[in-house]
Design a protein around this motif. Structure first.
Motif, PDB file in Angstrom:
ATOM      1  N   VAL A   1       0.854  -1.185   0.000  1.00 47.60           N
ATOM      2  CA  VAL A   1       0.000   0.000   0.000  1.00 47.60           C
ATOM      3  C   VAL A   1       0.892   1.238   0.000  1.00 47.60           C
TER       4      VAL A   1
ATOM      5  N   GLU B   1       1.027   5.254   0.523  1.00 56.99           N
ATOM      6  CA  GLU B   1       0.258   6.326   1.152  1.00 56.99           C
ATOM      7  C   GLU B   1       0.865   7.686   0.874  1.00 56.99           C
TER       8      GLU B   1
ATOM      9  N   SER C   1      -1.058  -0.670  -4.316  1.00 57.42           N
ATOM     10  CA  SER C   1      -2.385  -0.078  -4.165  1.00 57.42           C
ATOM     11  C   SER C   1      -2.298   1.310  -3.564  1.00 57.42           C
TER      12      SER C   1
ATOM     13  N   ALA D   1      -3.897   4.115  -1.100  1.00 60.01           N
ATOM     14  CA  ALA D   1      -4.681   4.014   0.134  1.00 60.01           C
ATOM     15  C   ALA D   1      -6.018   4.703  -0.145  1.00 60.01           C
TER      16      ALA D   1
ATOM     17  N   LEU E   1      -7.578  -3.768   3.593  1.00 54.94           N
ATOM     18  CA  LEU E   1      -6.481  -3.592   2.641  1.00 54.94           C
ATOM     19  C   LEU E   1      -5.125  -3.765   3.341  1.00 54.94           C
TER      20      LEU E   1
ATOM     21  N   VAL F   1       3.479  -0.988   4.062  1.00 53.77           N
ATOM     22  CA  VAL F   1       3.072   0.349   3.610  1.00 53.77           C
ATOM     23  C   VAL F   1       4.309   1.142   3.229  1.00 53.77           C
TER      24      VAL F   1
END
Ligand code: AMP
Ligand code: MG
Length: 351
Positions: free
Chosen positions: A247, A249, A323, A325, A339, A347
């Motif tokens: 993920v 961010e 991905s 966030a 997720l 992350v």
């Protein structure tokens, strides 16, 4: 084992199919069925052998308790005791619907169903087919999500077929589910109500019923968390695709450039890459596969598409999935909880 497939049309429920499925459940067999949250793998909650079969079919650790589904409020008192007033208020407001309450169990609920605990998780689903099936089966269906343990929860019958075909007696195909994330779980067995798993029913909605509602710090979406979550199932790696999910961010432009950079790096290593993005951002990515999870203005769509998108990356043989966030106002916490778990809390901060 032979698995029977049947269609379950919610608009026009075929009583014969419900009867057939109900008989399987009464006789100790397993039936996967749609609910409004995700597909459930049902067995008779009061039959210890049925619960054991659920653990075997899912490959689920036996200390991870099952949620018992009921169709009538009166039946709550058949399986739970010392029910606080607030639990009745919550039931009145959110049942039938995507809220599970943890209560002290009565002795008729076998330990096999509750993973050895003295408490029982109870929910009354909204889905009309599910409600009919519960009544037909005798009133109490133990049903975890109908996926192999650790995999993304099923939001379509094809997901259940992929994971459990040949391992259970019947699959009822009711099409795509409505919500796509599992129920909110609230522990009502202690002095103060505590949310153990975020879902469609948010803390704010629950606080309108009881101002004392808290959130279990163990489920916080914080990385490097130290506390173990109180719902036994929340400590396991969950919802995970086969590819590695990361993920990213941060501020949108930086997220896009960071993901594109990471994708490039992996492609140079000969890896197949996927990006999970929004309808608004998808065109900004250069990757083997780019999937939109929906518009940022439609969080219902984001919630409904998440598990399905993770499974689609698997079908496409993706090694690394990056991905964005997704922070949305209502279900954002629930979406990010799933997720981040699927990513094993990997992350990257966008630079
Ligand atoms: P699933 O059925 O896959 O949605 O998972 C059910 C979730 O409910 C798991 O995270 C369980 O740990 C949790 N759960 C079920 N029963 C209890 C209970 N008695 N106390 C705490 N958590 C529970
Ligand atoms: Mg599950």
């Amino acid at each position: 084992m032979k698995t029977v497939l049947e269609k379950l049309d919610t608009e026009n429920i075929d009583e014969r199919i419900i009867k057939k499925a109900g008989t399987i459940l009464r006789e100790g067999g397993l039936v996967a069925f749609p609910t409004e949250t995700v597909y459930g793998l049902g067995g008779d909650a009061l039959n210890p052998q049925s619960s054991q079969k659920i653990y075997v079919a899912k490959g689920r650790p036996s200390d991870n308790p099952l949620i018992v589904h009921i169709a009538k409020l009166e039946q709550l008192e058949d399986i739970a005791k010392d029910i606080p007033k607030d639990a009745y208020k919550m039931a009145e407001k959110f049942w039938p619907g995507p809220l599970t309450m943890i209560l002290h169990k009565k002795s008729c609920v076998p330990k096999e169903t509750t993973g050895g605990l003295e408490t029982v998780a109870v929910r009354m689903p909204f889905h009309q087919g599910a409600l009919k099936l519960i009544e037909e089966s005798g009133g109490f269906i133990a049903a975890p999500s109908a996926n192999r343990s650790g995999r993304p929860s099923p939001t379509k019958a094809s997901h259940v077929i992929d994971d459990l075909y040949g391992l259970i007696d019947m699959i009822l195909d009711g099409g795509q589910v409505g919500i796509g994330l599992e129920s909110t779980i609230i522990d009502m067995s202690e002095e103060k109500p505590v949310i153990l798993r975020p879902g469609f029913v948010t803390k704010k909605m629950l606080k309108d019923i009881c101002s004392e509602v808290e959130t279990d710090p163990g489920i916080g979406n914080n990385i490097g968390k130290e506390r173990e979550p109180k719902a036994p199932g929340m400590k396991y790696r969950h919802y995970a695709p086969y590819g590695q999910l990361i993920v990213v961010e941060g501020e949108e432009k930086k997220v896009i450039s960071t993901i594109n950079y990471l994708v490039q790096e992996r492609r140079m290593q000969g890896k197949r890459t996927g990006v999970l993005a929004l309808e608004e951002t998808k065109k900004a990515y250069v990757s083997d596969i780019v999937k939109s999870i929906g518009s940022r203005h439609n969080e219902e769509e984001i919630a409904r598409s998440l598990f399905s998108a993770l499974r689609e990356f698997d079908e496409l043989g993706v090694d690394f999935i990056y991905s964005e966030a997704f922070y949305t106002p209502h279900m954002g916490q629930a979406i990010m909880n799933r997720l981040l778990k699927a990513a094993g809390y990997t992350v990257v901060q966008a630079k």
